[in-house]
Design an enzyme around this catalytic site. Structure first.
Site, mmCIF file in Angstrom:
data_model
loop_
_atom_site.group_PDB
_atom_site.id
_atom_site.type_symbol
_atom_site.label_atom_id
_atom_site.label_comp_id
_atom_site.label_asym_id
_atom_site.label_seq_id
_atom_site.Cartn_x
_atom_site.Cartn_y
_atom_site.Cartn_z
ATOM 1 C CG PHE A 51 4.624 2.659 -3.241
ATOM 2 C CD1 PHE A 51 3.321 2.929 -2.545
ATOM 3 C CD2 PHE A 51 5.185 2.497 -1.854
ATOM 4 C CE1 PHE A 51 2.845 2.494 -1.403
ATOM 5 C CE2 PHE A 51 5.035 2.124 -0.534
ATOM 6 C CZ PHE A 51 3.424 2.452 -0.371
ATOM 7 N NE ARG A 67 7.470 3.744 4.298
ATOM 8 C CZ ARG A 67 7.252 2.803 3.364
ATOM 9 N NH1 ARG A 67 7.410 2.560 2.236
ATOM 10 N NH2 ARG A 67 6.232 2.033 4.521
ATOM 11 C CD GLU A 109 -2.325 -3.863 9.934
ATOM 12 O OE1 GLU A 109 -1.434 -3.817 10.301
ATOM 13 O OE2 GLU A 109 -1.521 -3.287 8.625
ATOM 14 C CB SER A 121 16.607 4.398 6.995
ATOM 15 O OG SER A 121 17.477 3.749 6.643
ATOM 16 C CD GLU A 136 8.310 5.013 6.920
ATOM 17 O OE1 GLU A 136 7.912 5.071 7.248
ATOM 18 O OE2 GLU A 136 9.644 4.494 6.389
ATOM 19 C CD GLU A 146 -5.157 -1.203 0.815
ATOM 20 O OE1 GLU A 146 -3.876 -1.817 1.561
ATOM 21 O OE2 GLU A 146 -6.363 -0.538 0.816
ATOM 22 C CD GLU A 202 -2.777 -4.611 4.573
ATOM 23 O OE1 GLU A 202 -2.044 -3.335 4.464
ATOM 24 O OE2 GLU A 202 -3.935 -5.006 4.708
#
Length: 206
Positions: free
Chosen positions: A26, A55, A115, A132, A138, A161, A163
């Site tokens: 991933f 990412r 969401e 970060s 990312e 997924e 969630e």
């Protein structure tokens, strides 16, 4: 003013000597050997070895409703916070990873429905930043959006997924209390709520 507008060095001041993929899933992790220019010195650094986590870009949005005097946050389990002394269930803005050629704004519109059940039209870009940069490439794109929030929260997310997301609707009058609490532990939500505080200050001055 120069420090604001002009970086000391650029991409051409880094020499990558070797790149090795050490994990691919991933996330992708590479080990990079490099040299870079040094401040106040001639030449470059000795060869350095660093690991970098690759990412996909992500985008998030703070939904708020001036008419109802409320804003929306979500709560969900996060593996990175599994050792958090308060809770691995983190309070966050609605967010997701950009899918394929999806734009940040399209990502936000999709995630807002998944969401929170909310439709988002106009988006205001706040910041794009590295969460970060010491270890990960990312980029996170943070937005705000005025919308019509539901009367109450609920449980959302794409079950396939994994969630399981709880939507919280929070009164504007509780914003300072939340900012002073220990429940905000990630950069996007803190940045977004600091922006909201400025927004409310502007409303109060009108």
């Amino acid at each position: 003013m120069g420090i604001i507008h002009n970086a000391s060095f650029g991409r051409n001041d880094v020499t990558i000597e070797k790149t090795e993929t050490i994990f691919k899933g991933f996330l992708q992790i590479e080990r990079v050997s490099l040299r870079h220019r040094l401040f106040d010195q001639m030449g470059s650094s000795p060869q350095l070895t660093r690991e970098i986590v690759h990412r996909k870009q992500a985008a998030g949005v703070l939904l708020y409703d001036d008419q109802q005097q409320k804003f929306a946050l979500i709560e969900q389990f996060r593996i990175g916070a599994i050792q958090d002394p308060i809770s691995p269930w983190q309070l966050e803005v609605i967010a997701g990873i950009l899918d394929g050629d999806e734009t940040a704004e399209d990502c936000i519109r999709r995630e807002a429905v998944e969401e929170s059940g909310c439709q988002v039209d106009r988006l205001k870009h706040l910041f794009s930043f590295y969460p970060s940069a010491g270890a990960c490439d990312e980029v996170f794109h943070l937005y705000s959006a005025a919308t019509h929030l539901p009367q109450q929260g609920g449980v959302f997310g794409v079950v396939t997924e994994g969630e399981n997301i709880k939507l919280h609707l929070i009164d504007y009058e509780d914003l300072d209390l939340l900012l002073d609490s220990q429940r905000l532990c990630n950069a996007p939500v803190i940045m977004a709520l600091q922006w909201l505080k400025q927004h409310l200050f502007t409303l109060d001055r009108l």
